[in-house]
Design an enzyme around this catalytic site. Structure first.
Site, PDB file in Angstrom:
ATOM      1  N   SER A 185       4.328  -3.279  -2.500  1.00 37.83           N
ATOM      2  CA  SER A 185       4.412  -3.409  -3.950  1.00 37.83           C
ATOM      3  C   SER A 185       3.093  -2.896  -4.558  1.00 37.83           C
ATOM      4  CB  SER A 185       4.714  -4.863  -4.313  1.00 37.83           C
ATOM      5  OG  SER A 185       5.100  -5.000  -5.650  1.00 37.83           O
ATOM      6  N   TRP A 186       2.396  -3.703  -5.367  1.00 35.93           N
ATOM      7  CA  TRP A 186       1.062  -3.262  -5.818  1.00 35.93           C
ATOM      8  C   TRP A 186       0.166  -2.960  -4.621  1.00 35.93           C
ATOM      9  CZ3 TRP A 186      -2.376  -1.258  -8.894  1.00 35.93           C
ATOM     10  CH2 TRP A 186      -3.728  -1.487  -8.645  1.00 35.93           C
ATOM     11  N   ASP A 246      15.997  -3.023  -4.196  1.00 34.92           N
ATOM     12  CA  ASP A 246      14.740  -3.441  -4.812  1.00 34.92           C
ATOM     13  C   ASP A 246      14.804  -3.063  -6.286  1.00 34.92           C
ATOM     14  OD1 ASP A 246      12.113  -3.720  -5.692  1.00 34.92           O
ATOM     15  OD2 ASP A 246      11.237  -2.967  -3.834  1.00 34.92           O
ATOM     16  N   GLY A 268       0.966  -7.742  -6.564  1.00 37.94           N
ATOM     17  CA  GLY A 268       0.670  -8.194  -7.912  1.00 37.94           C
ATOM     18  C   GLY A 268       0.504  -6.978  -8.829  1.00 37.94           C
ATOM     19  N   HIS A 271      13.275  -6.629  -2.915  1.00 40.52           N
ATOM     20  CA  HIS A 271      11.870  -6.225  -2.977  1.00 40.52           C
ATOM     21  C   HIS A 271      10.957  -6.969  -2.000  1.00 40.52           C
ATOM     22  CE1 HIS A 271       8.115  -4.859  -4.766  1.00 40.52           C
ATOM     23  NE2 HIS A 271       7.739  -6.110  -4.985  1.00 40.52           N
TER      24      HIS A 271
END
Length: 317
Positions: A109-110, A266, A42, A294
């Site tokens: 990711s985050w 990605d 996120g 991704h």
């Protein structure tokens, strides 16, 4: 992926220095196993039961938790006292609550951003890092995905992302969305949240996933995901630009065994950032998956993440 399992412990803990934030956590796998903490994406994405399945349940004590305002944590989509550094403190509160001395850290990711921040802040608490879709929250990364870059590859989805924003404000999409995601009008807020979330859901896989796009239509998910992401991005991650790649920061974690899994195609967190991390930190193992975007649900990424977690468990760290 390992077979589905259920947690043997779950509940809520109070966020660090905050009476307002109540964070959902769960523990599954082997009660006496090697502890691993899963840091979701996120920010604002929340965890999913399938996230437990990256780990061998006979070897790992698997810890998942929903970060501030995300998933089952309350209040949902809350932005007050919600910063990168608050989340780092929350991870430490949870570690101490569970009686863990050191643990493996796994994030994409985050979640890769937060994993790096946490490790650089508390290197003595981290056994290993398994990271996916490297994101260091530099302005160049945000510009590529939210302003000018991914738009060239997904033009039809980009038009839907542009739609809620008047042309005069489109020179800074993150800022323009910020005003709408914080509108007092719930209809404006929710429409913006769904458009923001849909843009990411539609671009996260090599082949667009209808199920992922449908997730963006869920009010609670879209509201938390969009508001929290945008809040962090408007505030530049509450870090200086490029901080996570600075030599002085990498030197703090250079000794930590680290495997990075990156999709070649990605567009949310392009491979250039994973490569920048490899250049700054040659000791890491970097796997670029040739037929993946991704998402951690891309078959090649999923397989390599499970292998990476198995490798870390076998090291006896």
């Amino acid at each position: 992926m390992y077979p589905p399992i259920k947690p043997y412990e779950s509940g809520f803990f109070q966020g660090a220095n905050s009476e307002k934030h109540q964070l959902y956590y769960e523990v599954s796998g082997n009660k006496h196993g090697d502890p691993v903490v899963f840091l979701h994406g996120g920010p604002g994405g929340g965890t999913d039961p399938k996230d437990r399945q990256f780990f061998n349940p006979e070897k790992y004590k698997i810890v998942l938790f929903d970060q501030r305002g995300a998933g089952k944590s309350t209040p949902s989509a809350e932005l007050e006292n919600n910063t990168t550094w608050d989340l780092v403190k929350d991870i430490e509160v949870l570690r101490q609550k569970l009686g863990v001395t050191k643990w493996h850290v796994f994030g994409g990711s985050w979640g890769s951003t937060l994993s790096l921040v946490y490790a650089q802040t508390h290197p003595d608490r981290v056994k290993s890092l398994v990271l996916r879709g490297i994101f260091t929250l530099r302005q160049s990364e945000l510009r590529f995905f939210y302003q000018d870059g991914a738009s060239h590859l997904f033009p039809e989805q980009w038009e839907e992302y542009l739609a809620p924003i008047p042309e005069a404000e489109r020179h800074d999409m993150v800022k323009a969305y910020h005003s709408r995601l914080n509108s007092s009008d719930e209809n404006i807020r929710l429409a913006a949240a769904k458009a923001w979330a849909k843009w990411e859901m539609a671009t996260s896989r090599l082949i667009v996933s209808a199920d992922a796009v449908a997730q963006a239509e869920k009010d609670n998910f879209a509201n938390a995901f969009a508001r929290i992401e945008n809040h962090y991005f408007v505030n530049e991650g509450f870090m200086r630009d490029g901080q996570l790649l600075d030599k002085q920061e990498i030197d703090k974690i250079r000794h930590i065994p680290t495997i990075v899994v990156q999709g070649r195609y990605d567009v949310v967190c392009p491979a250039t950032t994973a490569w920048a991390l490899k250049r700054a930190w040659p000791e890491i193992t970097l796997h670029i998956i040739p037929d993946a975007g991704h998402s951690s649900r891309e078959p090649g990424i999923e397989k390599k993440l499970v292998e990476a977690a198995d490798i870390m468990a076998s090291k006896g760290l």
